[in-house]
Design a protein around this motif. Structure first.
Motif, PDB file in Angstrom:
ATOM      1  N   TYR A 168      -3.764   2.631  -0.814  1.00 54.41           N
ATOM      2  CA  TYR A 168      -4.487   2.476  -2.079  1.00 54.41           C
ATOM      3  C   TYR A 168      -5.963   2.668  -1.783  1.00 54.41           C
ATOM      4  CZ  TYR A 168      -6.115   0.632  -6.528  1.00 54.41           C
ATOM      5  OH  TYR A 168      -6.707   0.503  -7.764  1.00 54.41           O
ATOM      6  N   THR A 169      -6.603   3.617  -2.474  1.00 56.95           N
ATOM      7  CA  THR A 169      -8.023   3.903  -2.291  1.00 56.95           C
ATOM      8  C   THR A 169      -8.807   3.303  -3.450  1.00 56.95           C
ATOM      9  OG1 THR A 169      -7.440   5.990  -1.203  1.00 56.95           O
ATOM     10  CG2 THR A 169      -9.710   5.745  -1.956  1.00 56.95           C
ATOM     11  N   PHE A 170      -9.841   2.538  -3.129  1.00 57.40           N
ATOM     12  CA  PHE A 170     -10.661   1.919  -4.177  1.00 57.40           C
ATOM     13  C   PHE A 170     -11.453   2.991  -4.918  1.00 57.40           C
ATOM     14  CE2 PHE A 170     -10.785  -1.474  -0.743  1.00 57.40           C
ATOM     15  CZ  PHE A 170      -9.697  -2.158  -1.257  1.00 57.40           C
ATOM     16  N   ASP A 171     -11.420   2.892  -6.254  1.00 57.61           N
ATOM     17  CA  ASP A 171     -12.120   3.863  -7.084  1.00 57.61           C
ATOM     18  C   ASP A 171     -12.268   3.282  -8.481  1.00 57.61           C
ATOM     19  OD1 ASP A 171     -12.500   6.183  -8.928  1.00 57.61           O
ATOM     20  OD2 ASP A 171     -12.292   7.329  -7.085  1.00 57.61           O
ATOM     21  N   LYS A 172     -13.415   3.515  -9.098  1.00 61.76           N
ATOM     22  CA  LYS A 172     -13.666   2.977 -10.437  1.00 61.76           C
ATOM     23  C   LYS A 172     -12.707   3.552 -11.483  1.00 61.76           C
ATOM     24  CE  LYS A 172     -18.343   1.361  -9.949  1.00 61.76           C
ATOM     25  NZ  LYS A 172     -19.651   1.203 -10.536  1.00 61.76           N
ATOM     26  N   GLU A 173     -12.104   4.681 -11.186  1.00 65.96           N
ATOM     27  CA  GLU A 173     -11.143   5.296 -12.112  1.00 65.96           C
ATOM     28  C   GLU A 173      -9.756   4.646 -12.024  1.00 65.96           C
ATOM     29  OE1 GLU A 173     -12.092   7.779 -14.287  1.00 65.96           O
ATOM     30  OE2 GLU A 173     -14.087   7.358 -13.501  1.00 65.96           O
ATOM     31  N   ASN A 174      -9.502   3.888 -10.965  1.00 64.99           N
ATOM     32  CA  ASN A 174      -8.178   3.275 -10.763  1.00 64.99           C
ATOM     33  C   ASN A 174      -7.997   2.050 -11.652  1.00 64.99           C
ATOM     34  OD1 ASN A 174      -7.574   5.176  -8.871  1.00 64.99           O
ATOM     35  ND2 ASN A 174      -7.965   3.866  -7.107  1.00 64.99           N
ATOM     36  N   LYS A 175      -6.749   1.638 -11.822  1.00 67.20           N
ATOM     37  CA  LYS A 175      -6.429   0.492 -12.680  1.00 67.20           C
ATOM     38  C   LYS A 175      -5.593  -0.548 -11.954  1.00 67.20           C
ATOM     39  CE  LYS A 175      -6.706   3.345 -16.762  1.00 67.20           C
ATOM     40  NZ  LYS A 175      -5.968   4.133 -17.734  1.00 67.20           N
ATOM     41  N   GLY A 176      -5.662  -0.559 -10.622  1.00 64.63           N
ATOM     42  CA  GLY A 176      -4.943  -1.569  -9.856  1.00 64.63           C
ATOM     43  C   GLY A 176      -3.701  -1.034  -9.163  1.00 64.63           C
ATOM     44  N   LEU A 177      -3.150  -1.860  -8.301  1.00 65.21           N
ATOM     45  CA  LEU A 177      -2.000  -1.470  -7.475  1.00 65.21           C
ATOM     46  C   LEU A 177      -0.765  -1.177  -8.309  1.00 65.21           C
ATOM     47  CD1 LEU A 177      -0.775  -1.174  -4.599  1.00 65.21           C
ATOM     48  CD2 LEU A 177      -0.143  -3.582  -4.769  1.00 65.21           C
ATOM     49  N   ILE A 178      -0.462  -2.022  -9.279  1.00 64.86           N
ATOM     50  CA  ILE A 178       0.775  -1.853 -10.050  1.00 64.86           C
ATOM     51  C   ILE A 178       0.726  -0.564 -10.869  1.00 64.86           C
ATOM     52  CG2 ILE A 178       2.218  -2.850 -11.869  1.00 64.86           C
ATOM     53  CD1 ILE A 178       1.477  -5.634 -10.607  1.00 64.86           C
ATOM     54  N   GLU A 179      -0.435  -0.275 -11.471  1.00 66.38           N
ATOM     55  CA  GLU A 179      -0.576   0.987 -12.213  1.00 66.38           C
ATOM     56  C   GLU A 179      -0.470   2.178 -11.263  1.00 66.38           C
ATOM     57  OE1 GLU A 179      -0.669   1.610 -15.544  1.00 66.38           O
ATOM     58  OE2 GLU A 179      -0.217  -0.541 -15.693  1.00 66.38           O
ATOM     59  N   ASP A 180      -1.008   2.027 -10.051  1.00 67.68           N
ATOM     60  CA  ASP A 180      -0.910   3.083  -9.045  1.00 67.68           C
ATOM     61  C   ASP A 180       0.550   3.324  -8.646  1.00 67.68           C
ATOM     62  OD1 ASP A 180      -2.387   4.928  -7.245  1.00 67.68           O
ATOM     63  OD2 ASP A 180      -1.520   3.680  -5.665  1.00 67.68           O
TER      64      ASP A 180
END
Length: 197
Positions: free
Chosen positions: A149-161
């Motif tokens: 999991y790469t941190f990014d402001k566009e991401n919405k968390g682990l479960i969404e990933d």
């Protein structure tokens, strides 16, 4: 009844309760690690006790014989629901001090990565910040999925990933495992929202 102020030896805990698991609190940390012992203390609850011998390294723990290990002292740390430990995430490597390597419930790791997604990141030499993780079925000790999991402001968390990875996954086995993980997360979410009502 657990006395939260009392220090227990591992031998005492084993006489009082059934052991669910014993692990290093900081996975891979050879110098500053401590032990967490998970004890089945109620029908649906697990109590976690943390060792008070914080000056003993992981290597020192591994050298102990059984009798010496049973003398290690623990203090009550927290209580978790049995169901929260059915499927867990293990962070193997991390680039962030706020998410040390170790075991997490999927819900707590999801919240932690969402917090890290909001931070401004200054990457050195093009490297990205994130975590490498395993998702494990605690009942069978079987690895269900592993990823990054790469941190990014566009991401919405682990479960969404994981939902995105489910849509993209080509392996039927991994797709089934991801569905099991996501269904588990959904059931936990429903259970937690019912408790709040």
């Amino acid at each position: 009844m657990i006395d939260v102020n009392k220090t227990y030896s591992l031998a005492e805990l084993l006489e009082l309760y059934n052991m669910y698991n014993l692990d290093f609190k900081f996975y891979g940390n050879n110098k500053d690690g401590s032990l967490d012992v998970y004890m089945k203390t109620d029908i649906d609850k697990i109590s976690v006790f943390t060792s008070t011998n914080s000056n003993i390294s992981k290597y020192d723990y591994l050298k102990l014989n059984e009798e010496d290990a049973k003398r290690i002292e623990f203090k009550f740390d927290r209580e978790v629901l049995d169901v929260d430990l059915d499927i867990v995430a293990i962070v193997l490597r991390t680039s962030d001090v706020n998410i040390p390597s170790g075991r997490y419930s999927l819900e707590s790791l999801d919240k932690l990565v969402q917090e890290q997604d909001q931070e401004d990141r200054k990457n050195k030499k093009g490297l990205e910040d994130g975590i490498c993780y395993l998702i494990v079925d605690n009942n069978t000790a079987c690895t269900l999925y592993d990823g990054v999991y790469t941190f990014d402001k566009e991401n919405k968390g682990l479960i969404e990933d994981l939902k995105v990875k489910y849509d993209e996954e080509e392996s039927e086995l991994l797709k089934n495992n991801l569905k099991m993980i996501l269904d588990y997360c959904e059931k936990l979410k429903e259970k937690n929202s019912n408790k709040e009502l």
